[in-house]
Design an enzyme around this catalytic site. Structure first.
Site, PDB file in Angstrom:
ATOM      1  N   ASP A 162      -9.935   1.963   3.014  1.00 49.10           N
ATOM      2  CA  ASP A 162     -10.359   1.562   4.027  1.00 49.10           C
ATOM      3  C   ASP A 162     -11.310   2.527   4.843  1.00 49.10           C
ATOM      4  O   ASP A 162     -12.156   2.120   5.588  1.00 49.10           O
ATOM      5  CB  ASP A 162      -9.028   1.268   5.073  1.00 49.10           C
ATOM      6  CG  ASP A 162      -9.418   0.746   6.462  1.00 49.10           C
ATOM      7  OD1 ASP A 162      -9.843  -0.203   6.679  1.00 49.10           O
ATOM      8  OD2 ASP A 162      -9.130   1.771   7.362  1.00 49.10           O
ATOM      9  N   LYS A 188      -3.455   0.193   6.466  1.00 53.35           N
ATOM     10  CA  LYS A 188      -2.445   1.605   6.836  1.00 53.35           C
ATOM     11  C   LYS A 188      -1.158   1.252   7.396  1.00 53.35           C
ATOM     12  O   LYS A 188      -0.199   2.114   6.893  1.00 53.35           O
ATOM     13  CB  LYS A 188      -3.595   2.005   7.841  1.00 53.35           C
ATOM     14  CG  LYS A 188      -5.121   2.375   7.554  1.00 53.35           C
ATOM     15  CD  LYS A 188      -5.913   2.798   8.622  1.00 53.35           C
ATOM     16  CE  LYS A 188      -6.169   1.381   9.113  1.00 53.35           C
ATOM     17  NZ  LYS A 188      -7.647   1.668   9.882  1.00 53.35           N
TER      18      LYS A 188
END
Ligand code: URA
Length: 431
Positions: A162, A188
């Site tokens: 990410d 996340k």
């Protein structure tokens, strides 16, 4: 195995990618075998052509599995988590986590730094001297065992794919794609491995996605993808067309959260917090009546948990016994330009102006002045007379700020506050 070129050709043509193809590109993002040019081309094609639910699930899974997955609920059953898409004055996490923990529901939240018009929980916690923010799995488990909550920033080993993709999105005008946002947030959020997650998706002028249809689409996507990856989830779509609570600004928000933890917080902050708490408790199978949650605030039990947690996470015990929050010294009233009803607040611009005055982060990595803040005295739908004080700023220097802030408040002949909770999306069942 498809080559990056073949995968990009298919996505450019609007054809769905297989889970294997999505997996290859995420591996390429994590191990460097896909170049920035190839990843940027994928991001633009995905932003224009869209990603279907199966592609979004595969992208999220790949990004999640690119880093550490803590699976905390395996050791802390019934562990709850919450994610907010952020806004101005959003200090809900600081109240919600100790509130639920004080009622026996353990809470883990990995939080972020602020950027642009929103302030991050991690930056707010810096107002507490000594607070240690970097948490790893062992530290989280210890905190959960000793006080029922942990709140901090994940180590960089969480979702490295990410980080690379987000930096490229930032440079390629592909931040706003809802499937890309969904995968980024969840890669996340799901890494901590809570038993369930509740999303607070903000909507209105201060939200990341101000448009109600887009906010609802994101809420549905977050819930559907969480469930597809095995984590029960719900979302509330909540109002951010004006700052939440009275205060915006780091130190002032922590002070307001502490007041709310004693049952003395502003009604809108308490309402959103209680609504999320009810959803989280129910979703992890430990339903709590709202009355019990209200008693935990009014009786000070929630505040006790906050203080105990803050000390365990490094907060200075002497400071915590008598917290002092220093606001910037130059007080500037913001006055109504005409009589009428408060019809609209440009909440994003309020946040940006606070940032420009030093109270926010306009560039990644920049320092923040925790004392710069805004106390908002009026709510949408309130009647005001010309010259009335709408808000009070706490700044380092005046610098013409009063006029710039006053321009954020639109006063008209009529206006009304939208509902605080606009929608609820449920995804309790897996499979
Ligand atoms: N927050 C994230 O973590 N990712 C996004 O893409 C947007 C908001």
């Amino acid at each position: 195995m498809s080559t990056p070129y073949r995968i990009l050709e298919r996505k450019r043509a609007g054809l769905p990618l297989t889970a294997e193809e999505v997996g290859e590109l995420v591996r390429g993002a994590a191990d460097g075998s896909w170049s920035d040019a190839q990843l940027a081309a994928f991001l633009m094609a995905a932003a224009i052509r869209g990603l279907d639910p199966a592609e979004t699930d595969a992208l999220t899974r790949g990004m999640l599995e690119s880093g550490d997955c803590w699976n905390l609920a395996a050791e802390v059953p019934g562990l709850a988590d919450k994610h907010s898409t952020g806004g101005v004055g959003d200090k809900v996490s600081l109240v919600l986590a100790p509130l639920l923990a004080s009622c026996g529901v353990p809470v883990m939240m990995l939080t972020g730094r602020g950027l642009g018009h929103t302030a991050g929980t991690a930056d707010k916690l810096e107002c507490i001297p000594g607070m240690e923010q970097e948490l790893d799995r062992a530290r989280c488990l210890d905190l959960l065992e000793r006080c029922g909550m942990a709140l901090g920033v994940a180590t960089t080993a969480v979702a490295p794919a990410d980080r690379r993709l987000y930096a490229l999105r930032d440079q390629t005008a592909t931040i706003e794609s809802i499937p890309l946002i969904t995968a980024s947030i969840l890669s996340k959020k799901l890494a901590a491995g809570a038993a369930a997650v509740v999303f607070d998706v903000k909507v209105g002028s201060g939200a990341f996605l101000p448009d109600p249809d887009q906010a609802r689409e994101l809420a549905r996507g977050l819930v559907a993808t969480s469930v597809a990856l095995g984590t029960p989830a719900r979302a509330l779509v909540t109002d951010m067309s004006q700052p939440l609570g009275v205060w915006a600004g780091h130190a002032a928000e922590v002070a307001e959260a502490l007041r709310c933890l004693e049952g003395e917080g502003p009604a809108d902050l308490a309402e959103v917090t209680l609504a999320l708490a009810v959803e989280m408790a129910e979703l992890v199978g430990r339903p709590l009546p709202r009355r019990q949650l209200e008693r935990a605030l009014a009786g000070g039990q929630a505040r006790e948990v906050f203080l105990r947690w803050a000390e365990l996470q490094g907060g200075d015990p002497a400071w915590l016994r008598a917290p002092r929050f220093e606001l910037a010294p130059v007080e500037v009233p913001v006055r109504a330009r005409r009589s009428g009803v408060l019809a609209r607040v440009d909440t994003r611009q309020l946040g940006m102006l606070l940032g420009e005055a030093g109270g926010g982060r306009l560039r990644a990595g920049a320092a923040i002045d925790h004392g710069v803040s805004l106390a908002n005295h009026v709510r949408l739908g309130d009647r005001v007379a010309a010259g009335d004080e709408l808000a009070r700023l706490h700044l380092r220097r005046e610098d013409g700020a009063a006029e710039r802030f006053a321009a954020c408040y639109e006063i008209a002949d009529e206006g009304a506050a939208p509902p605080l909770i606009l929608d609820r999306i449920v995804g309790d069942r897996i499979g």
